[in-house]
Write a protein that holds these residues in place. Structure first.
Motif, PDB file in Angstrom:
ATOM      1  N   THR A 166       0.844  -1.192   0.000  1.00  0.00           N
ATOM      2  CA  THR A 166       0.000   0.000   0.000  1.00  0.00           C
ATOM      3  C   THR A 166       0.880   1.241   0.000  1.00  0.00           C
ATOM      4  N   HIS A 167       0.329   2.347  -0.460  1.00  0.00           N
ATOM      5  CA  HIS A 167       1.030   3.630  -0.408  1.00  0.00           C
ATOM      6  C   HIS A 167       0.631   4.358   0.857  1.00  0.00           C
ATOM      7  N   GLU A 168       1.496   5.234   1.327  1.00  0.00           N
ATOM      8  CA  GLU A 168       1.230   6.030   2.529  1.00  0.00           C
ATOM      9  C   GLU A 168       0.782   5.145   3.694  1.00  0.00           C
ATOM     10  N   ALA A 169       1.577   4.128   3.964  1.00  0.00           N
ATOM     11  CA  ALA A 169       1.227   3.125   4.976  1.00  0.00           C
ATOM     12  C   ALA A 169       0.953   3.737   6.349  1.00  0.00           C
ATOM     13  N   SER A 170       1.630   4.829   6.680  1.00  0.00           N
ATOM     14  CA  SER A 170       1.441   5.429   8.005  1.00  0.00           C
ATOM     15  C   SER A 170       0.043   6.026   8.182  1.00  0.00           C
ATOM     16  N   LYS A 171      -0.681   6.219   7.069  1.00  0.00           N
ATOM     17  CA  LYS A 171      -2.031   6.785   7.137  1.00  0.00           C
ATOM     18  C   LYS A 171      -3.120   5.709   7.111  1.00  0.00           C
ATOM     19  N   LYS A 172      -2.732   4.445   7.048  1.00  0.00           N
ATOM     20  CA  LYS A 172      -3.686   3.344   6.926  1.00  0.00           C
ATOM     21  C   LYS A 172      -3.928   2.668   8.269  1.00  0.00           C
ATOM     22  N   LYS A 173      -5.006   1.890   8.331  1.00  0.00           N
ATOM     23  CA  LYS A 173      -5.327   1.114   9.533  1.00  0.00           C
ATOM     24  C   LYS A 173      -4.746  -0.287   9.477  1.00  0.00           C
ATOM     25  N   LEU A 174      -4.349  -0.721   8.280  1.00  0.00           N
ATOM     26  CA  LEU A 174      -3.736  -2.037   8.074  1.00  0.00           C
ATOM     27  C   LEU A 174      -2.415  -1.848   7.345  1.00  0.00           C
ATOM     28  N   LEU A 175      -1.441  -2.705   7.637  1.00  0.00           N
ATOM     29  CA  LEU A 175      -0.176  -2.697   6.908  1.00  0.00           C
ATOM     30  C   LEU A 175      -0.008  -4.064   6.244  1.00  0.00           C
ATOM     31  N   PRO A 176      -0.361  -4.183   4.946  1.00  0.00           N
ATOM     32  CA  PRO A 176      -0.173  -5.448   4.235  1.00  0.00           C
ATOM     33  C   PRO A 176       1.216  -5.509   3.604  1.00  0.00           C
ATOM     34  N   VAL A 177       1.908  -6.618   3.823  1.00  0.00           N
ATOM     35  CA  VAL A 177       3.275  -6.799   3.343  1.00  0.00           C
ATOM     36  C   VAL A 177       3.414  -8.215   2.796  1.00  0.00           C
ATOM     37  N   VAL A 178       4.173  -8.376   1.700  1.00  0.00           N
ATOM     38  CA  VAL A 178       4.567  -9.712   1.242  1.00  0.00           C
ATOM     39  C   VAL A 178       5.989  -9.940   1.739  1.00  0.00           C
ATOM     40  N   ILE A 179       6.174 -11.033   2.472  1.00  0.00           N
ATOM     41  CA  ILE A 179       7.497 -11.410   2.969  1.00  0.00           C
ATOM     42  C   ILE A 179       7.976 -12.581   2.117  1.00  0.00           C
ATOM     43  N   SER A 180       9.125 -12.426   1.469  1.00  0.00           N
ATOM     44  CA  SER A 180       9.730 -13.503   0.677  1.00  0.00           C
ATOM     45  C   SER A 180      10.964 -13.996   1.414  1.00  0.00           C
ATOM     46  N   LEU A 181      11.015 -15.309   1.654  1.00  0.00           N
ATOM     47  CA  LEU A 181      12.120 -15.898   2.406  1.00  0.00           C
ATOM     48  C   LEU A 181      12.736 -17.040   1.610  1.00  0.00           C
ATOM     49  N   HIS A 182      14.065 -17.022   1.443  1.00  0.00           N
ATOM     50  CA  HIS A 182      14.752 -18.166   0.844  1.00  0.00           C
ATOM     51  C   HIS A 182      14.853 -19.271   1.885  1.00  0.00           C
ATOM     52  N   GLN A 183      15.171 -20.476   1.427  1.00  0.00           N
ATOM     53  CA  GLN A 183      15.264 -21.624   2.333  1.00  0.00           C
ATOM     54  C   GLN A 183      16.151 -21.299   3.535  1.00  0.00           C
ATOM     55  N   GLY A 184      15.626 -21.532   4.725  1.00  0.00           N
ATOM     56  CA  GLY A 184      16.385 -21.320   5.954  1.00  0.00           C
ATOM     57  C   GLY A 184      16.387 -19.888   6.460  1.00  0.00           C
ATOM     58  N   ALA A 185      15.894 -18.939   5.653  1.00  0.00           N
ATOM     59  CA  ALA A 185      15.872 -17.538   6.094  1.00  0.00           C
ATOM     60  C   ALA A 185      14.849 -17.356   7.202  1.00  0.00           C
ATOM     61  N   GLU A 186      15.144 -16.429   8.098  1.00  0.00           N
ATOM     62  CA  GLU A 186      14.255 -16.176   9.234  1.00  0.00           C
ATOM     63  C   GLU A 186      14.132 -14.677   9.459  1.00  0.00           C
ATOM     64  N   THR A 187      12.913 -14.231   9.772  1.00  0.00           N
ATOM     65  CA  THR A 187      12.709 -12.814  10.077  1.00  0.00           C
ATOM     66  C   THR A 187      13.273 -12.514  11.462  1.00  0.00           C
ATOM     67  N   ASP A 188      13.557 -11.255  11.705  1.00  0.00           N
ATOM     68  CA  ASP A 188      13.945 -10.839  13.054  1.00  0.00           C
ATOM     69  C   ASP A 188      12.756 -11.074  13.981  1.00  0.00           C
ATOM     70  N   ARG A 189      13.064 -11.326  15.227  1.00  0.00           N
ATOM     71  CA  ARG A 189      11.998 -11.516  16.208  1.00  0.00           C
ATOM     72  C   ARG A 189      11.341 -10.162  16.452  1.00  0.00           C
ATOM     73  N   GLU A 190      10.034 -10.104  16.298  1.00  0.00           N
ATOM     74  CA  GLU A 190       9.281  -8.858  16.472  1.00  0.00           C
ATOM     75  C   GLU A 190       8.425  -8.939  17.729  1.00  0.00           C
ATOM     76  N   ARG A 191       8.107  -7.777  18.222  1.00  0.00           N
ATOM     77  CA  ARG A 191       7.154  -7.677  19.327  1.00  0.00           C
ATOM     78  C   ARG A 191       6.583  -6.269  19.272  1.00  0.00           C
ATOM     79  N   HIS A 192       5.290  -6.162  19.032  1.00  0.00           N
ATOM     80  CA  HIS A 192       4.640  -4.865  18.903  1.00  0.00           C
ATOM     81  C   HIS A 192       3.953  -4.465  20.202  1.00  0.00           C
ATOM     82  N   ASP A 193       3.452  -3.245  20.220  1.00  0.00           N
ATOM     83  CA  ASP A 193       2.697  -2.766  21.380  1.00  0.00           C
ATOM     84  C   ASP A 193       1.438  -3.607  21.566  1.00  0.00           C
TER      85      ASP A 193
END
Length: 96
Positions: free
Chosen positions: A9-36
């Motif tokens: 989406t454009h202007e993500a900071s103005k939206k109520k949802l943040l849609p993202v496509v995450i592409s991961l190669h074999q064995g790749a891992e996202t950073d550990r997240e923790r939101h409010d």
């Protein structure tokens, strides 16, 4: 590149949802997240297989699987199949 994020989406900071496509190669891992508090996350696996780790629980997800959880809990994703994985992740409200 083992891991890419594509904001759907454009202007993500103005939206109520943040849609993202995450592409991961074999064995790749996202950073550990923790939101409010009061932040939810929805995952939908488009391709491949991933493990979603939420706190200490590991949940195996394959193409077509979905997961909805409290994003204030520590969480990460890891690609576990022989091919790349693609996941739509929607966070509400956006953690920007």
């Amino acid at each position: 590149n083992q891991l890419t994020y594509e904001v759907l989406t454009h202007e993500a900071s103005k939206k109520k949802l943040l849609p993202v496509v995450i592409s991961l190669h074999q064995g790749a891992e996202t950073d550990r997240e923790r939101h409010d508090r009061n932040v939810d996350k929805f995952l939908w696996v488009l391709e491949g297989k991933v493990e979603a780790k939420i706190e200490k629980e590991i949940i195996a997800l394959s193409k077509g699987d979905t997961l909805y959880f409290d994003a204030s809990l520590p969480h990460s994703l890891k690609a576990v199949s022989g091919s790349p994985a693609r996941v739509i992740a929607v966070t509400s409200p956006p953690p920007l």
